[in-house]
Design a protein around this motif. Structure first.
Motif, PDB file in Angstrom:
ATOM      1  N   GLN A 147       0.936  -1.333   0.102  1.00 57.23           N
ATOM      2  CA  GLN A 147      -0.040  -0.033  -0.064  1.00 57.23           C
ATOM      3  C   GLN A 147       0.876   1.423  -0.110  1.00 57.23           C
ATOM      4  O   GLN A 147       0.160   2.372  -0.395  1.00 57.23           O
ATOM      5  CB  GLN A 147      -0.961  -0.084   1.368  1.00 57.23           C
ATOM      6  N   ILE A 148       2.205   1.056   0.286  1.00 54.29           N
ATOM      7  CA  ILE A 148       3.096   2.451   0.610  1.00 54.29           C
ATOM      8  C   ILE A 148       3.988   2.460  -0.677  1.00 54.29           C
ATOM      9  O   ILE A 148       4.539   1.717  -1.117  1.00 54.29           O
ATOM     10  CB  ILE A 148       3.852   2.091   1.909  1.00 54.29           C
ATOM     11  N   MET A 149       3.960   3.808  -0.947  1.00 54.92           N
ATOM     12  CA  MET A 149       5.112   4.224  -2.186  1.00 54.92           C
ATOM     13  C   MET A 149       5.336   5.663  -1.842  1.00 54.92           C
ATOM     14  O   MET A 149       4.905   6.383  -1.155  1.00 54.92           O
ATOM     15  CB  MET A 149       4.125   4.077  -3.447  1.00 54.92           C
ATOM     16  N   VAL A 150       6.634   6.049  -2.629  1.00 55.99           N
ATOM     17  CA  VAL A 150       6.842   7.443  -2.539  1.00 55.99           C
ATOM     18  C   VAL A 150       6.101   8.116  -3.660  1.00 55.99           C
ATOM     19  O   VAL A 150       6.203   7.740  -4.702  1.00 55.99           O
ATOM     20  CB  VAL A 150       8.466   7.292  -3.027  1.00 55.99           C
ATOM     21  N   THR A 151       5.531   9.219  -3.176  1.00 56.23           N
ATOM     22  CA  THR A 151       5.056  10.208  -4.000  1.00 56.23           C
ATOM     23  C   THR A 151       5.714  11.517  -3.547  1.00 56.23           C
ATOM     24  O   THR A 151       5.400  12.461  -2.820  1.00 56.23           O
ATOM     25  CB  THR A 151       3.827  10.374  -3.992  1.00 56.23           C
ATOM     26  N   HIS A 152       6.955  11.898  -4.335  1.00 53.79           N
ATOM     27  CA  HIS A 152       7.758  13.038  -3.882  1.00 53.79           C
ATOM     28  C   HIS A 152       7.540  14.323  -4.758  1.00 53.79           C
ATOM     29  O   HIS A 152       7.789  14.282  -5.936  1.00 53.79           O
ATOM     30  CB  HIS A 152       9.294  12.689  -4.117  1.00 53.79           C
ATOM     31  N   PRO A 153       7.053  15.186  -4.290  1.00 51.31           N
ATOM     32  CA  PRO A 153       6.423  16.424  -5.023  1.00 51.31           C
ATOM     33  C   PRO A 153       7.603  17.614  -5.115  1.00 51.31           C
ATOM     34  O   PRO A 153       8.462  17.226  -4.256  1.00 51.31           O
ATOM     35  CB  PRO A 153       5.358  17.070  -4.193  1.00 51.31           C
ATOM     36  N   PHE A 154       7.113  18.692  -5.563  1.00 50.59           N
ATOM     37  CA  PHE A 154       8.332  19.930  -5.583  1.00 50.59           C
ATOM     38  C   PHE A 154       7.872  21.239  -5.297  1.00 50.59           C
ATOM     39  O   PHE A 154       6.450  21.184  -5.447  1.00 50.59           O
ATOM     40  CB  PHE A 154       9.149  19.869  -7.146  1.00 50.59           C
ATOM     41  N   ASN A 155       8.435  21.828  -4.439  1.00 49.39           N
ATOM     42  CA  ASN A 155       7.934  23.200  -3.942  1.00 49.39           C
ATOM     43  C   ASN A 155       7.828  24.401  -4.806  1.00 49.39           C
ATOM     44  O   ASN A 155       8.971  24.591  -5.692  1.00 49.39           O
ATOM     45  CB  ASN A 155       8.560  23.315  -2.614  1.00 49.39           C
ATOM     46  N   PRO A 156       6.773  25.028  -5.077  1.00 47.91           N
ATOM     47  CA  PRO A 156       5.596  24.966  -4.292  1.00 47.91           C
ATOM     48  C   PRO A 156       4.310  23.685  -4.704  1.00 47.91           C
ATOM     49  O   PRO A 156       4.344  23.823  -5.879  1.00 47.91           O
ATOM     50  CB  PRO A 156       4.747  26.318  -4.296  1.00 47.91           C
ATOM     51  N   VAL A 157       4.018  22.828  -3.892  1.00 45.03           N
ATOM     52  CA  VAL A 157       3.452  21.552  -4.512  1.00 45.03           C
ATOM     53  C   VAL A 157       2.008  22.068  -5.364  1.00 45.03           C
ATOM     54  O   VAL A 157       1.573  21.361  -6.067  1.00 45.03           O
ATOM     55  CB  VAL A 157       3.074  20.737  -3.257  1.00 45.03           C
ATOM     56  N   TYR A 158       1.472  23.407  -4.770  1.00 47.15           N
ATOM     57  CA  TYR A 158       0.232  23.485  -5.371  1.00 47.15           C
ATOM     58  C   TYR A 158       0.123  23.893  -6.889  1.00 47.15           C
ATOM     59  O   TYR A 158      -0.369  24.413  -7.516  1.00 47.15           O
ATOM     60  CB  TYR A 158      -0.553  24.617  -4.511  1.00 47.15           C
ATOM     61  N   LEU A 159       1.614  24.362  -7.400  1.00 47.93           N
ATOM     62  CA  LEU A 159       1.934  24.958  -8.660  1.00 47.93           C
ATOM     63  C   LEU A 159       2.765  23.685  -9.503  1.00 47.93           C
ATOM     64  O   LEU A 159       2.446  23.667 -10.547  1.00 47.93           O
ATOM     65  CB  LEU A 159       2.688  26.350  -8.544  1.00 47.93           C
ATOM     66  N   MET A 160       3.718  23.339  -9.086  1.00 47.34           N
ATOM     67  CA  MET A 160       4.485  22.487  -9.610  1.00 47.34           C
ATOM     68  C   MET A 160       3.976  21.282 -10.145  1.00 47.34           C
ATOM     69  O   MET A 160       3.468  20.265  -9.052  1.00 47.34           O
ATOM     70  CB  MET A 160       6.125  22.181  -8.914  1.00 47.34           C
ATOM     71  N   PRO A 161       4.093  20.737 -11.258  1.00 44.64           N
ATOM     72  CA  PRO A 161       3.413  19.539 -11.598  1.00 44.64           C
ATOM     73  C   PRO A 161       4.209  18.418 -11.255  1.00 44.64           C
ATOM     74  O   PRO A 161       3.376  17.153 -11.262  1.00 44.64           O
ATOM     75  CB  PRO A 161       3.212  19.623 -13.151  1.00 44.64           C
ATOM     76  N   LEU A 162       5.475  18.255 -11.145  1.00 42.39           N
ATOM     77  CA  LEU A 162       6.142  16.932 -10.958  1.00 42.39           C
ATOM     78  C   LEU A 162       6.052  16.351  -9.728  1.00 42.39           C
ATOM     79  O   LEU A 162       6.151  16.841  -8.527  1.00 42.39           O
ATOM     80  CB  LEU A 162       7.714  17.282 -11.413  1.00 42.39           C
ATOM     81  N   VAL A 163       5.745  15.009  -9.948  1.00 40.34           N
ATOM     82  CA  VAL A 163       5.864  14.103  -8.513  1.00 40.34           C
ATOM     83  C   VAL A 163       6.417  12.755  -8.950  1.00 40.34           C
ATOM     84  O   VAL A 163       5.952  12.221  -9.855  1.00 40.34           O
ATOM     85  CB  VAL A 163       4.171  13.580  -8.073  1.00 40.34           C
ATOM     86  N   GLU A 164       7.491  12.505  -8.269  1.00 43.47           N
ATOM     87  CA  GLU A 164       8.227  11.151  -8.596  1.00 43.47           C
ATOM     88  C   GLU A 164       7.659  10.130  -7.875  1.00 43.47           C
ATOM     89  O   GLU A 164       7.353   9.852  -6.437  1.00 43.47           O
ATOM     90  CB  GLU A 164       9.629  11.320  -8.103  1.00 43.47           C
ATOM     91  N   VAL A 165       6.875   9.055  -8.649  1.00 39.98           N
ATOM     92  CA  VAL A 165       6.217   8.069  -8.001  1.00 39.98           C
ATOM     93  C   VAL A 165       7.292   7.000  -8.119  1.00 39.98           C
ATOM     94  O   VAL A 165       7.498   6.521  -9.137  1.00 39.98           O
ATOM     95  CB  VAL A 165       4.944   7.727  -8.827  1.00 39.98           C
ATOM     96  N   VAL A 166       7.495   6.493  -6.898  1.00 40.55           N
ATOM     97  CA  VAL A 166       8.600   5.562  -6.668  1.00 40.55           C
ATOM     98  C   VAL A 166       7.805   4.059  -5.926  1.00 40.55           C
ATOM     99  O   VAL A 166       7.601   4.171  -4.818  1.00 40.55           O
ATOM    100  CB  VAL A 166       9.840   5.894  -5.755  1.00 40.55           C
ATOM    101  N   PRO A 167       7.557   2.997  -6.734  1.00 36.64           N
ATOM    102  CA  PRO A 167       7.254   1.760  -6.033  1.00 36.64           C
ATOM    103  C   PRO A 167       8.361   1.159  -5.867  1.00 36.64           C
ATOM    104  O   PRO A 167       9.488   1.204  -6.211  1.00 36.64           O
ATOM    105  CB  PRO A 167       6.263   1.248  -7.002  1.00 36.64           C
ATOM    106  N   SER A 168       8.022  -0.164  -4.810  1.00 35.29           N
ATOM    107  CA  SER A 168       9.252  -1.113  -4.724  1.00 35.29           C
ATOM    108  C   SER A 168       8.581  -2.318  -5.164  1.00 35.29           C
ATOM    109  O   SER A 168       7.455  -2.269  -5.799  1.00 35.29           O
ATOM    110  CB  SER A 168       9.433  -1.305  -3.160  1.00 35.29           C
ATOM    111  N   ALA A 169       9.465  -3.273  -5.226  1.00 29.78           N
ATOM    112  CA  ALA A 169       8.804  -4.612  -5.891  1.00 29.78           C
ATOM    113  C   ALA A 169       7.586  -5.031  -5.188  1.00 29.78           C
ATOM    114  O   ALA A 169       7.068  -5.879  -5.745  1.00 29.78           O
ATOM    115  CB  ALA A 169      10.107  -5.696  -5.532  1.00 29.78           C
ATOM    116  N   GLN A 170       7.521  -4.650  -3.859  1.00 28.72           N
ATOM    117  CA  GLN A 170       6.188  -5.162  -3.306  1.00 28.72           C
ATOM    118  C   GLN A 170       4.835  -4.251  -3.406  1.00 28.72           C
ATOM    119  O   GLN A 170       3.855  -4.765  -2.902  1.00 28.72           O
ATOM    120  CB  GLN A 170       6.576  -4.977  -1.404  1.00 28.72           C
ATOM    121  N   THR A 171       5.245  -3.017  -3.889  1.00 29.75           N
ATOM    122  CA  THR A 171       4.122  -2.165  -4.107  1.00 29.75           C
ATOM    123  C   THR A 171       2.950  -2.678  -4.990  1.00 29.75           C
ATOM    124  O   THR A 171       3.410  -3.020  -6.214  1.00 29.75           O
ATOM    125  CB  THR A 171       4.647  -0.695  -4.682  1.00 29.75           C
ATOM    126  N   ASP A 172       1.739  -2.692  -4.735  1.00 28.72           N
ATOM    127  CA  ASP A 172       0.803  -3.018  -5.559  1.00 28.72           C
ATOM    128  C   ASP A 172       0.629  -2.173  -6.847  1.00 28.72           C
ATOM    129  O   ASP A 172       0.321  -0.827  -6.699  1.00 28.72           O
ATOM    130  CB  ASP A 172      -0.551  -2.893  -4.845  1.00 28.72           C
TER     131      ASP A 172
END
Length: 488
Positions: free
Chosen positions: A131-156
């Protein structure tokens, strides 16, 4: 149906996430033990409300509701998305994630804002690692579009795809990282540039201001719309990347960087950099810098949006998904009433020295409505490519009330006449039902080959006739046919 997001951990990043969800119509439930959390969030939300709506040419969904809770369990109740943004201490993140999973919906996305930890490190000892993953945003989060989505081998992976769908709906760009790595992708670039910059300052090669100018006046603008490799590809000319690599590849062996040799972070170096930074921008408050940053980001991304490029393409995709305007005549619920041809917030760059929307932008808003009406009756880009279009022959705008930055304005359009080569439109701009301005446009159908009036094709004639017949019983609008200086 309104969805709910839980924000665990406040501060600038948590507040940015809250603003991004809230202004896109989600309810937001917050947990943070800091008694000043609500005040911090209020400042971030004020900045977001001021800037985010200006990124789209249609109004965002109605704002959700925000609430603050005394426990993690209360905050995550009913949440479809849970964003953890607590300080970068692994033992703290493990403790918080355990509390989250003990109370949350097992089908909810649990994202972490961590800039450095790998998802497998966060999942260690978790009740439901998938259920857990990395969703790393960039500041300011409300304007910047990039989110690094990082799953592991166990992430659904189904949950990862669900997360990416949600992020797209928020006007964000989820970049899935193929392999786990410390600091993911973007921060590794930032760290490399930061280390090199430290050396340049320490060695007296450049000041903090000179380094910043080299970025924002040069490659920063290029990178904003092309990134690294595509920028270098264009540098190779018609021969492309291969030629560039042949020309500049040998430079990789030259001693141009000290990236592998990090300077010691001494008090002297800190003082040097802090002093130069104060000299560079100490005349501005942080609040002033933040407002300037947001204004510049909005302007840059709106420029990219006009070209459907980079971050602008992401915004266009979101705008298309939330656009309430009819896409065809079949979508119009009642042709006998004025048709919604525009709904948008007044962006920052549409205001003038008086603080309200300037005259040129009233015209632009009405022109946009005219263009949309033309598309509705069949005069779209495909039709124009065949050699016919409408040219505006006359325009009259009445300014009835003020519109200010952030105001949501609607434009409803009716057809006053559409016989033969003529198209006579009446636009009413309203705010909360109150008329702000009216626009009367008279257009002629023109051959793009001869640049002279010509008859439109039969399908456009039929569409105009259908609307004209449906609206024939409407009374003439107050102000129609007026001219400048005419007595009331």
């Amino acid at each position: 149906m309104t969805r709910t997001a839980a924000i665990i951990g406040g501060g600038v990043i948590g507040g940015g996430w809250a603003a991004r969800f809230l202004l896109n119509g989600w309810n937001v439930q917050v947990f943070d033990p800091d008694p000043n959390c609500a005040a911090i969030f209020a400042e971030v939300l004020d900045n977001a409300r001021r800037s985010l709506p200006g990124l789209t040419d249609v109004a965002l969904p109605p704002e959700g509701a925000i609430s603050f809770h005394a426990t993690v369990a209360e905050a995550v109740a009913g949440a479809a998305w849970i964003q953890e943004s607590v300080p970068e201490r692994l033992e703290l993140k493990h403790k918080v994630l355990a509390e989250v999973q003990a109370a949350c919906d097992p089908a909810a996305v649990i994202g972490s804002s961590t800039s450095g930890f790998k998802p497998s490190e966060l999942q260690d000892g978790a009740a439901r690692p998938g259920q857990i993953m990395v969703t790393h945003p960039f500041n300011p989060v409300y304007l910047m579009p990039l989110v690094e989505v990082v799953p592991s081998a166990q992430t659904d992976l189904a949950l990862v795809e669900q997360a990416e769908t949600i992020l797209h709906s928020l006007g964000m760009y989820p970049l899935r990282v193929r392999k786990e790595i410390d600091a993911h992708i973007a921060d590794r670039f930032l760290e490399a540039v930061w280390r090199e910059a430290l050396w340049l300052v320490k060695d007296g090669v450049a000041t903090t201001q000179e380094i910043d100018e080299s970025i924002r006046m040069g490659f920063g603008i290029r990178w904003a719309q092309m990134g690294l490799f595509e920028t270098y590809r264009t540098a190779g000319g018609n021969a492309g990347m291969r030629h560039f690599m042949a020309q500049f590849g040998p430079a990789l062996k030259w001693p141009w960087t000290k990236l592998m040799d990090v300077p010691e972070f001494t008090d002297e170096l800190v003082d040097l950099i802090a002093g130069q930074s104060d000299e560079q921008s100490g005349h501005l408050t942080i609040s002033e810098l933040l407002k300037a940053r947001d204004d510049n980001l909005v302007g840059l991304m709106r420029a990219l949006k006009a070209n459907d490029w980079g971050a602008g393409a992401v915004l266009n995709a979101q705008q298309k998904a939330i656009d309430p305007r009819p896409q065809s005549l079949a979508d119009v619920a009642d042709l006998g009433r004025p048709i919604l041809m525009g709904r948008r917030a007044v962006p920052l760059d549409w205001t003038d020295y008086n603080g309200h929307m300037n005259e040129a932008k009233y015209l632009q808003a009405f022109c946009d409505a005219t263009d949309r009406f033309m598309e509705l009756v069949g005069c779209d880009m495909d039709y124009i490519a065949t050699g016919g279009s409408y040219f505006t022959a006359e325009t009259h705008i009445r300014h009835v009330a003020e519109a200010n930055a952030g105001d949501v304005i609607d434009i409803h359009t009716r057809l006053l006449g559409g016989e033969g080569k003529k198209m006579h439109l009446w636009h009413e701009m309203t705010r909360n039902g109150e008329i702000v301005a009216t626009g009367e446009h008279f257009l002629l159908h023109v051959s793009l080959e001869t640049r002279r009036p010509s008859e439109p094709k039969a399908e456009i004639v039929a569409a105009l006739a259908q609307i004209a017949q449906a609206q024939a019983g409407l009374p003439l609008p107050e102000g129609a046919g007026r001219h400048v200086g005419q007595k009331r």
